[in-house]
Design an enzyme around this catalytic site. Structure first.
Site, mmCIF file in Angstrom:
data_model
loop_
_atom_site.group_PDB
_atom_site.id
_atom_site.type_symbol
_atom_site.label_atom_id
_atom_site.label_comp_id
_atom_site.label_asym_id
_atom_site.label_seq_id
_atom_site.Cartn_x
_atom_site.Cartn_y
_atom_site.Cartn_z
ATOM 1 N N CYS A 1 -19.154 11.184 7.945
ATOM 2 C CA CYS A 1 -18.435 12.292 8.747
ATOM 3 C C CYS A 1 -19.747 13.439 8.732
ATOM 4 O O CYS A 1 -20.638 13.054 9.517
ATOM 5 C CB CYS A 1 -17.332 12.952 7.836
ATOM 6 S SG CYS A 1 -16.512 14.286 8.393
ATOM 7 N N ILE A 2 -19.451 14.571 8.468
ATOM 8 C CA ILE A 2 -20.621 15.498 8.812
ATOM 9 C C ILE A 2 -21.880 15.174 7.937
ATOM 10 O O ILE A 2 -23.194 15.496 8.585
ATOM 11 C CB ILE A 2 -20.274 16.868 7.958
ATOM 12 C CG1 ILE A 2 -21.024 18.261 8.523
ATOM 13 C CG2 ILE A 2 -20.005 16.895 6.630
ATOM 14 C CD1 ILE A 2 -20.549 19.497 8.222
#
Length: 600
Positions: free
Chosen positions: A336-337
């Protein structure tokens, strides 16, 4: 004082009515007391009410203005709705006369709100359900069919119209929920008392703001029954602890793996239970596993930047892993991030001719945000202005609760309203569920880091455009020749497949793209032993995701074995297993470390 005696009722019936009345009164008093206490607690805080907290009014004005300029479309839509209601009334009349009739409208596949049999078998609740579905579908379609408006304005109105119609579902109200009414009658009102006690407890837990319980939080303890894979913290700095996990094989691949999870959540999504732990599974494949456990930042770290997380996070963690393993290269994962940060760092390393990363894998990570998920709706400047004020009021950090509320809003029926109904209308206690315990264990966000991420990536899409500058280096993903493996999930609402695919096309080196079934979490954390879902593979990377799907091969079960085969080919020969306690770096503490245990 004589008790109330209604004519025609026997003693048992009177007792039931009296108990029901007493419980209804108790429930009402409990709710009133909880609300009054919450109001007093909120009165001590600065006023934060806004007539338009989601900043949807300008977008709504654009969409409704366009609709009003097309009166013929509105007339047709209203006529269609009226026709559908006529069909519903005729269907209800035929069903009342004993005919078997097909519903005029049915819930969407996967909609669990109307699973109770009475929604279909009881004619009253059947009409209530279908009336709601007709109206909500009509409202949502009315907005989605508007053309010649700004796409982002339209998308914002679509999202909040869906959120509004979900909130007004008849399943969310006691008087129109057959299961809740049946439970109230069978328990003689005790379910409502329990529900209001749950409501009061959630208000108390949220400090005067409603924090709906999703699981039994007392059943889980980090390091005891979640995050239990053995290992050692072998390095730490201000932003992370680096954990090296215990090997389970006599020999391991020479090149270790360093995993960078998202710092919005905690790393133990990779290690919830032994049977679904990716960390344990990788160790069983002969991989030396390091994982970054990000700090839960407080006000002292409010000025930490995205650049700091690159330099103190990925650079220092890979330095430590290489020193500990005695190698000059590592494989990496960004989730994800964490994947967005890893992508940026790879471009930074390419500009510096730094070849320490032998391969990079991305789980549900975005580099191109042009077609990003619904979080994109929360990144316009009006919204970010409010967010900045909120972080300033919090000492320069965004609370974990705010992050949790935002993610819950993206799936409100599953993560908000289902628990609202179960906890408060039905009076049930939340069941123990490790995934939801993890989901609620959100971390705070430093102001500088978070605003940079939202503005530069979601707002400006600067990395994809080649305009992002970090550490005085202009980042260009086309210069990244590192072998890359990209995983996406078919039903991911945070990092949609189309968005992830756009990012995969930006890298300059060889890219392997894989699509998994399910969503942002279950699509990634899908241990092979579970035999769940499916995945698609295609050795090519054509111009569009549609072309990729046309040439993809579907296989049952987890995508992990496909990735492991790719990863092992990038991991070198076999060496003796590495004991975390015997490496060059002195162990600081046992896994899972102390950073992960800091609550928001």
């Amino acid at each position: 004082m004589r008790s109330f005696e209604a004519p025609g009722l026997n003693g048992e019936q009177r007792e039931i009515i009296e108990k029901m009345s007493a419980n209804l009164a108790r429930a009402a008093l409990t709710a009133q007391g909880a609300i009054a206490e919450a109001a007093l607690r909120q009165a001590e805080r600065p006023a934060a009410l806004s007539p338009d907290p989601f900043h949807v009014a300008p977008a709504l004005t654009d969409v409704m203005g366009r609709l009003s300029s097309q009166p013929d479309r509105l007339v047709r839509a209203q006529a269609d709705l009226f026709q559908r209601y006529l069909e519903l009334w005729q269907s209800a009349a035929r069903k009342a006369s004993g005919e078997t009739v097909e519903p005029v409208v049915s819930p969407a596949k996967g909609d669990k709100r109307f699973n109770d049999p009475d929604w279909a078998e009881n004619p009253v609740f059947d009409v209530i359900k279908q009336s709601y579905l007709l109206t909500s579908n009509w409202l949502n379609a009315l907005v989605s069919d508007v053309d010649d408006v700004d796409p982002m304005s339209k998308r914002r109105v679509e999202f909040f119209m869906k959120m509004l119609t979900d909130a007004f579902s008849p399943s969310n109200f006691l008087a129109s929920n057959p299961a809740a009414l049946r439970e109230a009658m069978s328990s003689q009102g005790e379910s409502l008392v329990r529900g209001m006690e749950n409501f009061a407890a959630d208000l108390q837990r949220g400090g005067g703001q409603l924090s709906i319980s999703q699981t039994d939080y007392e059943m889980f303890e980090i390091g005891r029954n979640v995050a239990t894979a053995p290992g050692k913290v072998i390095f730490q700095n201000e932003v992370l602890q680096l954990i090296q996990f215990q090997p389970t094989t006599e020999q391991v691949h020479q090149i270790p793996l360093v995993i960078f999870p998202p710092w919005i959540n905690k790393f133990y999504i990779l290690d919830l239970r032994p049977e679904n732990s990716m960390i344990r599974w990788l160790a069983d494949q002969g991989i030396t596993v390091f994982v970054a456990s990000w700090v839960n930042p407080d006000q002292k770290l409010a000025d930490k930047t995205f650049e700091d997380y690159m330099l103190q996070g990925i650079y220092e963690a890979t330095d430590a892993a290489m020193a500990q393993a005695g190698v000059d290269q590592v494989n990496t994962v960004g989730y994800c991030i964490g994947g967005t940060l890893l992508s940026s760092t790879l471009a930074h390393m390419a500009a510096k001719n730094d070849k320490r990363i032998a391969s990079a894998t991305f789980f549900a990570a975005q580099q191109d945000f042009a077609e990003a998920g619904d979080l994109l709706l929360f990144t316009n400047e009006d919204w970010l202005g409010d967010l900045e004020k909120q972080m300033d009021a919090g000492g320069g950090v965004l609370s974990g609760k705010t992050m949790a509320d935002t993610f819950n809003m993206l799936r409100s029926n599953d993560l908000v309203w289902s628990f609202f109904v179960s906890n408060y209308l039905m009076g049930k206690e939340p069941k123990p569920f490790d995934l939801l315990f993890w989901n609620s264990d959100q971390t705070r966000m430093p102001k500088a880091l978070h605003l940079f991420y939202l503005r530069k990536f979601y707002g400006e899409n600067a990395l994809a455009k080649g305009e992002l500058v970090m550490d005085n280096v202009k980042l260009d993903l086309s210069k990244v020749n590192t072998p890359v493996y990209v995983q996406s999930s078919k039903e991911d609402h945070i990092a949609p497949m189309r968005s992830v695919y756009r990012g995969a096309k930006l890298f300059g080196g060889p890219v392997t793209f894989t699509l998994a079934g399910s969503g942002h979490i279950a699509g990634v954390i899908n241990a092979p032993a579970a035999n769940k879902y499916q995945h698609w593979t295609n050795a090519n990377l054509p111009d569009t995701p549609e072309a990729w799907m046309d040439g993809a091969k579907e296989a049952p079960g987890s995508w992990w074995p496909h990735w492991a085969e790719w990863l092992k080919a990038k991991s070198g020969g076999m060496v003796a297993a590495r004991d975390p306690a015997q490496g060059k770096l002195k162990p600081i503490e046992d896994a899972p470390g102390s950073y992960v245990k800091v609550k928001s």
